[in-house]
Design an enzyme around this catalytic site. Structure first.
Site, mmCIF file in Angstrom:
data_model
loop_
_atom_site.group_PDB
_atom_site.id
_atom_site.type_symbol
_atom_site.label_atom_id
_atom_site.label_comp_id
_atom_site.label_asym_id
_atom_site.label_seq_id
_atom_site.Cartn_x
_atom_site.Cartn_y
_atom_site.Cartn_z
ATOM 1 N N GLN A 98 -1.453 3.901 -12.850
ATOM 2 C CA GLN A 98 -2.410 4.226 -11.767
ATOM 3 C C GLN A 98 -1.640 4.462 -10.467
ATOM 4 O OE1 GLN A 98 -6.091 1.427 -12.046
ATOM 5 N NE2 GLN A 98 -4.392 0.330 -13.020
ATOM 6 N N VAL A 100 1.143 5.967 -7.746
ATOM 7 C CA VAL A 100 1.540 7.330 -7.350
ATOM 8 C C VAL A 100 2.952 7.317 -6.757
ATOM 9 C CG1 VAL A 100 -0.854 8.010 -6.939
ATOM 10 C CG2 VAL A 100 0.491 7.090 -5.039
ATOM 11 N N HIS A 116 -3.577 8.780 -11.568
ATOM 12 C CA HIS A 116 -4.088 9.044 -10.214
ATOM 13 C C HIS A 116 -3.223 10.045 -9.469
ATOM 14 C CE1 HIS A 116 -6.354 4.953 -10.243
ATOM 15 N NE2 HIS A 116 -7.065 5.922 -10.793
ATOM 16 N N CYS A 127 -5.184 27.365 -1.018
ATOM 17 C CA CYS A 127 -4.671 28.255 -2.088
ATOM 18 C C CYS A 127 -4.223 27.481 -3.326
ATOM 19 C CB CYS A 127 -3.513 29.109 -1.549
ATOM 20 S SG CYS A 127 -1.994 28.180 -1.252
ATOM 21 N N CYS A 148 -0.056 29.771 3.095
ATOM 22 C CA CYS A 148 -1.316 30.330 3.634
ATOM 23 C C CYS A 148 -1.818 29.584 4.860
ATOM 24 C CB CYS A 148 -2.394 30.290 2.540
ATOM 25 S SG CYS A 148 -3.077 28.647 2.291
ATOM 26 N N ALA A 230 5.717 -9.573 -12.723
ATOM 27 C CA ALA A 230 6.052 -8.536 -13.706
ATOM 28 C C ALA A 230 7.539 -8.538 -14.048
ATOM 29 C CB ALA A 230 5.642 -7.171 -13.160
HETATM 30 N N1 APR Z 1 3.546 -9.040 -10.818
HETATM 31 C C1 APR Z 1 2.462 -8.797 -11.579
HETATM 32 N N2 APR Z 1 1.222 -8.563 -11.066
HETATM 33 C C2 APR Z 1 1.111 -8.591 -9.724
HETATM 34 C C3 APR Z 1 2.202 -8.841 -8.865
HETATM 35 C C4 APR Z 1 3.464 -9.075 -9.469
HETATM 36 N N3 APR Z 1 4.566 -9.321 -8.733
HETATM 37 N N4 APR Z 1 1.751 -8.811 -7.577
HETATM 38 C C5 APR Z 1 0.431 -8.528 -7.637
HETATM 39 N N5 APR Z 1 0.041 -8.405 -8.924
HETATM 40 C C6 APR Z 1 -1.300 -8.068 -9.444
HETATM 41 C C7 APR Z 1 -2.452 -8.631 -8.661
HETATM 42 O O1 APR Z 1 -2.789 -9.930 -9.145
HETATM 43 C C8 APR Z 1 -3.556 -7.611 -8.974
HETATM 44 O O2 APR Z 1 -4.237 -7.955 -10.182
HETATM 45 O O3 APR Z 1 -1.419 -6.667 -9.334
HETATM 46 C C9 APR Z 1 -2.795 -6.309 -9.191
HETATM 47 C C10 APR Z 1 -2.927 -5.327 -8.046
HETATM 48 O O4 APR Z 1 -4.277 -4.943 -8.006
HETATM 49 P P1 APR Z 1 -4.720 -3.734 -7.074
HETATM 50 O O5 APR Z 1 -4.094 -3.868 -5.747
HETATM 51 O O6 APR Z 1 -6.219 -3.606 -7.199
HETATM 52 O O7 APR Z 1 -4.024 -2.462 -7.747
HETATM 53 P P2 APR Z 1 -4.574 -1.578 -8.931
HETATM 54 O O8 APR Z 1 -5.310 -2.406 -9.935
HETATM 55 O O9 APR Z 1 -3.434 -0.760 -9.413
HETATM 56 O O10 APR Z 1 -5.610 -0.603 -8.159
HETATM 57 C C11 APR Z 1 -6.133 0.471 -8.912
HETATM 58 O O11 APR Z 1 -7.176 1.269 -6.876
HETATM 59 O O12 APR Z 1 -6.980 1.752 -4.620
HETATM 60 C C12 APR Z 1 -7.002 2.302 -5.883
HETATM 61 O O13 APR Z 1 -5.993 4.294 -6.593
HETATM 62 C C13 APR Z 1 -5.696 2.990 -6.181
HETATM 63 O O14 APR Z 1 -4.428 3.064 -8.246
HETATM 64 C C14 APR Z 1 -5.121 2.205 -7.350
HETATM 65 C C15 APR Z 1 -6.376 1.631 -7.986
#
Ligand code: APR
Length: 241
Positions: A98, A100, A116, A127, A148, A230
């Protein structure tokens, strides 16, 4: 847990990784939600397509600050490298992200589905030509199309926009065909992205999840929850593979 997870992975025929902002937090890119979340600092309306088209300068000021000035220097972290290593050694087939930030590609992952879109290109809303970000100067905002003079927009999905068709098709194909998903660092709060692992589960896939805290997936579909960062969890898991 790592042994069980490793067992699932070695028995699986087709493994897909599904990642969110959490995998890039240890590269210095804040997540969107949670106490340090970007949406606590910036109004998400700035990333809404109709707001952007009506207020391009205001929206671009936030976009530049968050997605280019700030993300710009981020480097892949161990978690990205482990997934790239897993692909190289044939353990996983595809990464659906998800994010970018292009960090999966920069760490060596080849088969990446950018659900995304990407911050690495800008697309002209007039364009539809795409331009690599390194060829466009973001000093003057909003940036204009060199061909453009139309308004340029990052080639990622804004709120209120559809998912790129090729990404959607590839992602849902993997949800159909994979018998194991490894979910890393996502709240699972955003659709239609969050329906990909849910569909995989309905199709009989097993789910391994890595997150520092539980997500909307944990209760509903996760079979093995590796609670932790992670980088730590994926590195530990790799020891068992
Ligand atoms: N290791 C593992 N997980 C982690 C860590 C880490 N170091 N730090 C944070 N997290 C987890 C958080 O607990 C949370 O569940 O990562 C997740 C981040 O969640 P979001 O910020 O909601 O990100 P995401 O789920 O990717 O959002 C999806 O929302 O705003 C839109 O388009 C945007 O792609 C994004 C989409």
């Amino acid at each position: 847990m790592y042994e069980e997870a490793a067992e699932l992975i070695s028995n699986a025929k087709r493994v897909t990784a599904f990642t969110g902002a959490g995998i890039s937090v240890e590269s210095g890119i804040p997540a969107f939600r949670g106490e340090e979340g970007l949406w606590n600092k910036y109004d998400p309306i700035m990333a809404d397509i109709s707001f952007f088209l009506n207020n391009p300068l205001e929206s671009w000021k936030m976009i530049k600050e968050v997605f280019y000035d700030f993300f710009g220097e981020a480097e892949p972290n161990t978690a990205h490298y482990v997934l790239a290593e897993m692909e190289l050694s044939g353990i996983i087939k595809t990464v659906i992200t998800q994010n970018v930030d292009n960090l999966h590609q920069e760490s060596g992952s080849k088969n990446v589905v950018e659900f995304h879109g990407t911050s690495q290109k800008l697309i002209c809303v007039n364009c539809y030509k795409k331009h690599k970000i390194e060829n466009i100067d973001l000093i003057i905002l909003p940036p204009k199309c060199p061909d453009c003079c139309g308004l340029l927009k990052p080639d990622f999905v804004f709120f209120g926009e559809g998912i790129p068709e090729h990404a959607r098709n590839k992602a849902f194909l993997e949800a159909d065909k994979s018998d194991l998903f490894i979910i890393v660092g996502t709240t699972g709060e955003v659709t239609p992205a969050s329906s990909i692992p849910q569909l995989a589960k309905r199709n009989g896939a097993k789910i391994i999840e890595v997150n520092i805290e539980s997500s909307t997936f944990t209760r509903d579909i996760t079979d093995i929850f590796l609670k932790g960062k992670a980088t730590v969890e994926l590195e530990n898991l790799m020891e068992y593979l």
